[in-house]
Scaffold this motif. Structure first.
Motif, PDB file in Angstrom:
ATOM      1  N   LYS A 103      -1.065  31.567  44.649  1.00 59.38           N
ATOM      2  CA  LYS A 103      -0.086  32.222  43.981  1.00 59.38           C
ATOM      3  C   LYS A 103      -0.419  33.498  43.354  1.00 59.38           C
ATOM      4  CE  LYS A 103       3.112  31.140  40.228  1.00 59.38           C
ATOM      5  NZ  LYS A 103       3.280  30.582  39.038  1.00 59.38           N
ATOM      6  N   VAL A 104       0.300  34.778  43.690  1.00 57.00           N
ATOM      7  CA  VAL A 104      -0.197  35.775  42.857  1.00 57.00           C
ATOM      8  C   VAL A 104       0.214  35.923  41.589  1.00 57.00           C
ATOM      9  CG1 VAL A 104       0.445  38.483  42.819  1.00 57.00           C
ATOM     10  CG2 VAL A 104       0.251  37.082  45.132  1.00 57.00           C
ATOM     11  N   LEU A 105      -0.539  36.064  40.325  1.00 54.30           N
ATOM     12  CA  LEU A 105      -0.195  36.157  39.190  1.00 54.30           C
ATOM     13  C   LEU A 105       0.396  37.664  38.729  1.00 54.30           C
ATOM     14  CD1 LEU A 105      -3.055  34.236  37.745  1.00 54.30           C
ATOM     15  CD2 LEU A 105      -0.994  33.364  38.295  1.00 54.30           C
ATOM     16  N   ARG A 106      -0.712  38.488  39.088  1.00 54.54           N
ATOM     17  CA  ARG A 106      -0.184  39.933  39.014  1.00 54.54           C
ATOM     18  C   ARG A 106      -1.062  40.915  39.852  1.00 54.54           C
ATOM     19  NH1 ARG A 106      -1.375  43.085  33.282  1.00 54.54           N
ATOM     20  NH2 ARG A 106      -1.659  45.321  34.413  1.00 54.54           N
ATOM     21  N   ASP A 107      -0.271  41.921  40.493  1.00 52.60           N
ATOM     22  CA  ASP A 107      -0.943  42.999  41.454  1.00 52.60           C
ATOM     23  C   ASP A 107      -1.873  41.909  42.261  1.00 52.60           C
ATOM     24  OD1 ASP A 107       0.580  44.647  40.321  1.00 52.60           O
ATOM     25  OD2 ASP A 107      -0.927  45.481  38.988  1.00 52.60           O
ATOM     26  N   LEU A 108      -3.269  42.162  42.341  1.00 53.13           N
ATOM     27  CA  LEU A 108      -4.065  41.797  43.326  1.00 53.13           C
ATOM     28  C   LEU A 108      -4.681  40.494  42.537  1.00 53.13           C
ATOM     29  CD1 LEU A 108      -5.581  45.204  44.222  1.00 53.13           C
ATOM     30  CD2 LEU A 108      -4.105  43.755  45.624  1.00 53.13           C
ATOM     31  N   ILE A 109      -4.130  39.887  41.540  1.00 55.06           N
ATOM     32  CA  ILE A 109      -4.924  38.872  40.953  1.00 55.06           C
ATOM     33  C   ILE A 109      -4.027  37.541  41.365  1.00 55.06           C
ATOM     34  CG2 ILE A 109      -5.509  37.539  38.736  1.00 55.06           C
ATOM     35  CD1 ILE A 109      -5.394  40.510  37.488  1.00 55.06           C
ATOM     36  N   VAL A 110      -4.955  36.601  41.894  1.00 55.19           N
ATOM     37  CA  VAL A 110      -4.312  35.214  42.284  1.00 55.19           C
ATOM     38  C   VAL A 110      -4.632  34.265  41.428  1.00 55.19           C
ATOM     39  CG1 VAL A 110      -3.999  36.157  44.808  1.00 55.19           C
ATOM     40  CG2 VAL A 110      -6.090  34.839  43.972  1.00 55.19           C
ATOM     41  N   ASP A 111      -3.916  33.050  41.432  1.00 56.98           N
ATOM     42  CA  ASP A 111      -4.432  31.855  40.728  1.00 56.98           C
ATOM     43  C   ASP A 111      -5.534  31.151  41.534  1.00 56.98           C
ATOM     44  OD1 ASP A 111      -4.701  29.698  39.161  1.00 56.98           O
ATOM     45  OD2 ASP A 111      -2.814  28.814  39.687  1.00 56.98           O
ATOM     46  N   MET A 112      -6.739  31.113  40.973  1.00 59.05           N
ATOM     47  CA  MET A 112      -7.792  30.759  41.775  1.00 59.05           C
ATOM     48  C   MET A 112      -8.161  29.159  41.446  1.00 59.05           C
ATOM     49  SD  MET A 112      -9.485  32.998  43.573  1.00 59.05           S
ATOM     50  CE  MET A 112     -11.220  32.818  43.543  1.00 59.05           C
ATOM     51  N   GLU A 113      -7.094  28.680  40.554  1.00 63.38           N
ATOM     52  CA  GLU A 113      -7.382  27.120  40.024  1.00 63.38           C
ATOM     53  C   GLU A 113      -7.180  26.300  41.163  1.00 63.38           C
ATOM     54  OE1 GLU A 113      -8.992  25.060  37.870  1.00 63.38           O
ATOM     55  OE2 GLU A 113      -9.025  27.192  37.338  1.00 63.38           O
ATOM     56  N   PRO A 114      -6.399  26.314  42.147  1.00 65.53           N
ATOM     57  CA  PRO A 114      -6.267  25.203  43.251  1.00 65.53           C
ATOM     58  C   PRO A 114      -7.516  25.467  44.146  1.00 65.53           C
ATOM     59  CG  PRO A 114      -4.003  26.632  43.097  1.00 65.53           C
ATOM     60  CD  PRO A 114      -5.100  27.363  42.251  1.00 65.53           C
ATOM     61  N   PHE A 115      -8.121  26.737  44.362  1.00 66.01           N
ATOM     62  CA  PHE A 115      -9.228  26.709  45.019  1.00 66.01           C
ATOM     63  C   PHE A 115     -10.607  26.044  44.298  1.00 66.01           C
ATOM     64  CE2 PHE A 115     -13.214  29.520  45.335  1.00 66.01           C
ATOM     65  CZ  PHE A 115     -13.597  29.390  46.841  1.00 66.01           C
ATOM     66  N   PHE A 116     -10.270  26.296  43.118  1.00 62.79           N
ATOM     67  CA  PHE A 116     -11.649  25.714  42.337  1.00 62.79           C
ATOM     68  C   PHE A 116     -11.373  24.035  42.350  1.00 62.79           C
ATOM     69  CE2 PHE A 116     -12.407  29.925  40.710  1.00 62.79           C
ATOM     70  CZ  PHE A 116     -13.711  30.104  41.347  1.00 62.79           C
ATOM     71  N   ASP A 117     -10.168  23.514  42.384  1.00 61.55           N
ATOM     72  CA  ASP A 117      -9.859  22.051  42.385  1.00 61.55           C
ATOM     73  C   ASP A 117     -10.519  21.591  43.593  1.00 61.55           C
ATOM     74  OD1 ASP A 117      -8.590  22.052  39.770  1.00 61.55           O
ATOM     75  OD2 ASP A 117      -6.436  22.071  40.677  1.00 61.55           O
TER      76      ASP A 117
END
Lengths: 236, 127
Positions: A95-109
């Protein structure tokens, strides 16, 4: 050289829909894409959001889609893109949070689900403080120690795009690093996780991950080796 | 010290493990089966000359019936399992997957049954 930089923009607090901004700029061909983004922030738009930390290809913060391919913005030079048009977008599947920043949490899960840490509850050897390992045993998992968790591989994987439950190449690479470590004793637990529906069997050997990895890890090979261990029970 | 093989408690094979292995083994078998079929039917015989008489003549030999039975058993199941894997990527709910799995299983069963009936029963040439 003169370039046209097209950047994906999404600032949720402004209420504006996601869109692309284009910047015409003069840059040095030897500059990295990260330098170009820094230039935009400094000269044109300080609201542009992206992650960066070490800026030398080690921390893995600035993975993004550059001209359609996942790369680290700090590792790719403008001249190596062979184009005066540069499109920068966030990595896919998160999920994009802002511009080029995505939510990395699912990845780290997914990363955490494979127990990416050393496990050995046996007593420490009496003759010393170390659990010894031969150079050959160390070499066996050397390639997968190189992962910097930038998510370039997982977010280039079509199976992951279609199904975010898939544990993804990065998690498998990090499981491989410990499964093939002769000192570790938790391989069976990791393999149980990877044998689930959302585990290694979702890999279709598309090789996108191997191509995207900024550390040149042979990811598809590592995944195949994990599949073989699940099937044979033998760690060679 | 050298790299030595360690044996560990491997996970209990589940449906995904077995289907992954099936895809590998059936793919190896399909190489001679499919290429043999293609060369014979499309190159040597030619698709326009395949009619009921030709099929009856071919199936007069038990060897060709076994060949076609293997083709039916492995090629179609391989293809259906491939579709299942692709759809699994897009259907995420347990209920949806269950419906899809059963739907594909029935499709496989019906087509395989029709093929098996034809293979066992044979065809009568048109006189």
């Amino acid at each position: 050289m003169q370039i046209k930089l097209k950047v994906f923009r999404y600032l949720p607090h402004t209420g504006k829909k996601p869109h692309y901004d284009t910047y015409e700029m003069e840059v040095d061909p030897n500059e990295r894409v990260l330098d170009v983004l820094e230039q935009v922030r400094a000269d044109s738009d300080p609201s542009l959001g992206y992650r960066r930390s070490c800026a030398h290809g080690v921390c893995g913060s600035d993975a993004m889609r550059i001209n359609g391919r996942n790369m680290l913005a700090c590792k790719v030079l403008v001249k190596d893109l062979n184009s005066t048009q540069i499109t920068v977008e966030p990595i896919l599947g998160l999920k994009v949070l802002r511009d080029l920043i995505v939510d990395m949490e699912p990845f780290f899960d997914h990363f955490r689900s494979v127990m990416p840490y050393f496990v050995n509850d046996d007593p420490i050897p009496e003759d010393g403080k170390e659990r010894l390992q031969s150079p050959a045993q160390r070499e066996r998992f050397d390639d997968t120690t190189k992962c910097i968790l930038c998510a370039a591989c997982t977010t280039s994987c079509p199976s992951f795009w279609a199904n975010g439950k898939y544990v993804g190449p990065a998690a498998i690479v990090n499981a491989h690093r410990f499964i093939f470590d002769s000192r570790d004793t938790a391989a069976a637990e990791r393999l149980e996780v990877l044998n689930e529906d959302s585990g290694v069997w979702r890999c279709r050997t598309a090789f996108n991950c191997t191509e995207a990895c900024p550390r040149d890890i042979e990811i598809t090979k590592a995944i195949a080796e994990v599949k073989q261990v699940i099937y044979s029970g033998k760690i060679e | 010290m050298t790299t030595n093989t360690r044996t560990i408690q491997k996970p209990k094979p589940n449906f995904e493990t077995k289907s992954w292995m099936f895809m590998r083994y059936s793919a190896i078998l399909l190489i001679p089966l499919v290429f043999g079929h293609l060369i014979l039917q499309d190159v040597i015989v030619g698709v326009h000359r395949i009619d009921l008489d030709y099929v009856a003549m071919r199936w007069a030999s038990i060897g060709w019936r076994i060949y076609d039975a293997l083709l039916l058993a492995f090629a179609f199941a391989h293809g259906v399992n491939g579709i299942r894997q692709v759809l699994n990527d897009f259907i995420h709910s347990d209920r949806g997957r269950k419906i899809m799995h059963w739907g594909l299983f029935l499709l496989w069963l019906i087509i395989t049954a029709i093929g098996a009936i034809a293979l066992i029963g044979g065809v009568r040439p048109i006189s």
